[in-house]
Design a protein around this motif. Structure first.
Motif, mmCIF file in Angstrom:
data_model
loop_
_atom_site.group_PDB
_atom_site.id
_atom_site.type_symbol
_atom_site.label_atom_id
_atom_site.label_comp_id
_atom_site.label_asym_id
_atom_site.label_seq_id
_atom_site.Cartn_x
_atom_site.Cartn_y
_atom_site.Cartn_z
ATOM 1 N N SER A 55 40.724 39.098 36.171
ATOM 2 C CA SER A 55 39.825 39.760 37.144
ATOM 3 C C SER A 55 40.419 41.086 37.634
ATOM 4 C CB SER A 55 39.576 38.833 38.345
ATOM 5 O OG SER A 55 38.685 37.806 37.971
ATOM 6 N N GLY A 56 39.676 42.150 37.367
ATOM 7 C CA GLY A 56 40.078 43.464 37.867
ATOM 8 C C GLY A 56 40.827 44.290 36.838
ATOM 9 N N ASP A 106 35.852 44.327 35.103
ATOM 10 C CA ASP A 106 35.689 45.409 36.105
ATOM 11 C C ASP A 106 35.747 44.841 37.528
ATOM 12 O OD1 ASP A 106 33.350 43.990 36.236
ATOM 13 O OD2 ASP A 106 32.106 45.557 35.349
ATOM 14 N N GLY A 107 36.112 43.563 37.650
ATOM 15 C CA GLY A 107 36.245 42.971 38.990
ATOM 16 C C GLY A 107 34.964 42.287 39.440
ATOM 17 N N LYS A 108 33.853 42.537 38.685
ATOM 18 C CA LYS A 108 32.576 41.946 39.095
ATOM 19 C C LYS A 108 32.489 40.498 38.618
ATOM 20 C CE LYS A 108 29.918 46.212 39.467
ATOM 21 N NZ LYS A 108 28.647 46.907 39.231
ATOM 22 N N PHE A 112 46.690 43.778 39.752
ATOM 23 C CA PHE A 112 45.511 44.387 40.382
ATOM 24 C C PHE A 112 45.542 44.386 41.891
ATOM 25 C CE2 PHE A 112 41.325 45.957 40.491
ATOM 26 C CZ PHE A 112 40.641 45.297 41.504
ATOM 27 N N ASP A 113 46.161 43.351 42.520
ATOM 28 C CA ASP A 113 46.053 43.274 43.998
ATOM 29 C C ASP A 113 47.328 42.713 44.614
ATOM 30 O OD1 ASP A 113 44.826 43.416 46.490
ATOM 31 O OD2 ASP A 113 42.894 42.714 45.717
ATOM 32 N N HIS A 114 47.224 42.308 45.906
ATOM 33 C CA HIS A 114 48.406 41.849 46.680
ATOM 34 C C HIS A 114 49.318 40.938 45.870
ATOM 35 C CE1 HIS A 114 47.554 43.291 50.735
ATOM 36 N NE2 HIS A 114 46.280 43.062 50.523
ATOM 37 N N ASP A 148 41.271 52.025 39.270
ATOM 38 C CA ASP A 148 40.513 51.709 40.493
ATOM 39 C C ASP A 148 41.109 50.512 41.246
ATOM 40 O OD1 ASP A 148 39.933 49.906 38.475
ATOM 41 O OD2 ASP A 148 37.827 49.656 39.018
ATOM 42 N N PRO A 180 43.264 48.437 44.123
ATOM 43 C CA PRO A 180 43.570 48.689 45.541
ATOM 44 C C PRO A 180 44.957 49.341 45.699
ATOM 45 C CG PRO A 180 42.659 46.480 45.252
ATOM 46 C CD PRO A 180 42.888 47.036 43.870
ATOM 47 N N VAL A 227 47.489 48.850 47.536
ATOM 48 C CA VAL A 227 48.681 47.991 47.661
ATOM 49 C C VAL A 227 49.300 47.739 46.279
ATOM 50 C CG1 VAL A 227 47.307 45.826 47.576
ATOM 51 C CG2 VAL A 227 49.553 45.862 48.682
ATOM 52 N N SER A 240 37.081 48.746 31.620
ATOM 53 C CA SER A 240 36.533 49.937 30.911
ATOM 54 C C SER A 240 37.627 50.697 30.186
ATOM 55 C CB SER A 240 35.865 50.862 31.939
ATOM 56 O OG SER A 240 34.898 50.180 32.700
#
Lengths: 174, 174, 174, 174
Positions: free
Chosen positions: C21-22, C26-28, C113-115, C132, C134, C136, C151
């Protein structure tokens, strides 16, 4: 081939080969937990392919594609196009098809997207990639579309082919 | 028609015809291996159409569309709009509908997207295409939206129609 | 490690961990009323992962992901990748996997992708986030891709890894 | 309320109301011929909401939404949020909920998208719209996100709320 006034007569395309994933689609493959797969095609590209078919240009999709054959066939039927059986190296199989139709590579338009398409992109009389294609394919193509895959790239290439056909026709009639 | 102070009274739109594919949708048609087809519409455009209906403007979708009729009907029902039966040349069929409603083309707003819409785009009192429409349609439209299809183009055209109605009303009351 | 001419020999990646995911999507996350969930992956990223596998680099997806495990497994199978069982803090579990394979963090490429990915992004020999991601995660990564998740970000990172492998190989052969 | 040094103590948000269509989603509603409806939410926004819940801020989605209630409930369950029953004018119903919780509008963060949200956007202590919201809502909001709906707008607003909470806390501790 040179026209009467020394002007290069543009190629008259009679046959177009096109990748589905990345050219007719935006490259996205939707996967669900139940195993259903889905892709999106664009109405402007569908209209483009029918403009081409009205000008007696045959359109074939390449069978060697990340999406499964059932889905590929469904898309081909919807667009009244054939699915050309090709292997990992499309060039060998397409060469035979071009020969069987008593055509030459200069009569062929090819739209590709990635590594596997490089040789055909080099050989075809008219070749193009969508604006967002990987570099390896963009470097081999004669034309890089402004539009991305699945958002008008096929329509843009079709309009280029039809412009070229009109130019060739007007030069023949001079 | 010119108003009292020589200012051109803007057309008062009473009827809007709109293409689904490419205007209400982003042009993408999702196809799955099981044959299920899907499109997306946008909540801001749905709100736009209901703003128009609150001002007694009737909205009709054109039946001649790449997506199949069941899906088209589902979308029309969801948006409380009618599906107008038209052929490959929408103009002839719409002409009859406009006449039956005792209206004139100047009372009609038309949103189109491609070749088949060019004549109506020329004739309608107020006509528009989404920002990403093919050139052939953009050249025939009175207004080219900033937003793309399926992302606010319909809402943008609705707000333009409603602004025009308010202007006409205030001029009538002067 | 420094090569013969004092040039820093680039890390030779043997193992890549990647968030689905992400990064691959694309995170969707598409959710339907019937409870079916769906995500999209991109053909250019799928081709990228197979390019990596041809160079004997193993690819593992992280099991700790917003999409459910059935869907995650389906994507992993389609891409011929493993799903690595990790908890809320992936570092502890991945540390063990790296050790079991007798490798070191410098042999590992990590795409996050994230925290939850910050620690691994700091530790891995080669680490990247999609354009794209976040802030952090972007602040912790060695490389921020130009492409967005779903993408081409994975393809971009793969091509960076393969360039680095070719550089290391040519330096070893000098 | 003014802090000890005359600096305005930022609002401490205890409750957030958020629209699903257009804020948590990109506004697109996918419709299939079989009547199945689908929307997409984004993993970065989902992570954002859980960051907020970890800081004891309750999150409620508004029931008055173009997507049907079953789908809305599914999304709310997945994000561990409540669905607040509201009518065409959300303000009246939300007023009662805020009162029942012995809170005030200054303790409330509100994310809206279109006409129906204008009054709440004006009243809430902290209010925001996604970057691509219609003008009517953007003009009423205290903050316009850079991100679009369904692509990080909710995450952006959450991070703004949490920054504000940290500022208020540090001012209280001075």
């Amino acid at each position: 081939s040179y026209g009467y006034f020394g002007k290069e007569t543009p190629e008259v395309v009679r046959l177009m080969f096109c990748n589905v994933s990345g050219c007719l689609t935006d490259g996205k493959i939707f996967i669900s937990a139940s195993g259903e797969e889905m892709v999106s095609v664009n109405t402007r590209d569908a209209t483009g392919l029918s403009m081409l078919q009205k000008e007696q240009v045959e359109v074939g999709f390449l069978s060697e594609d990340p999406i499964d054959s059932t889905l590929l066939k469904k898309i081909a039927d919807r667009m009244k196009c054939k699915v050309e059986k090709v292997g990992k190296e499309p060039l060998n199989d397409l060469q035979q098809i071009v020969k069987d139709k008593k055509l030459d590579w200069k009569d062929v338009a090819f739209m590709g997207f990635d590594h596997a398409d490089v040789k055909c992109l080099n050989l075809a009389g008219l070749s193009a990639v969508p604006g967002d294609a990987p570099d390896v394919a963009s470097k081999a193509a004669k034309h890089i579309c402004q539009c991305s895959g699945g958002s008008g790239a096929v329509r843009e290439f079709v309009e280029r082919i039809l412009r070229q056909k009109r130019m060739a026709k007007s030069q023949r009639e001079q």
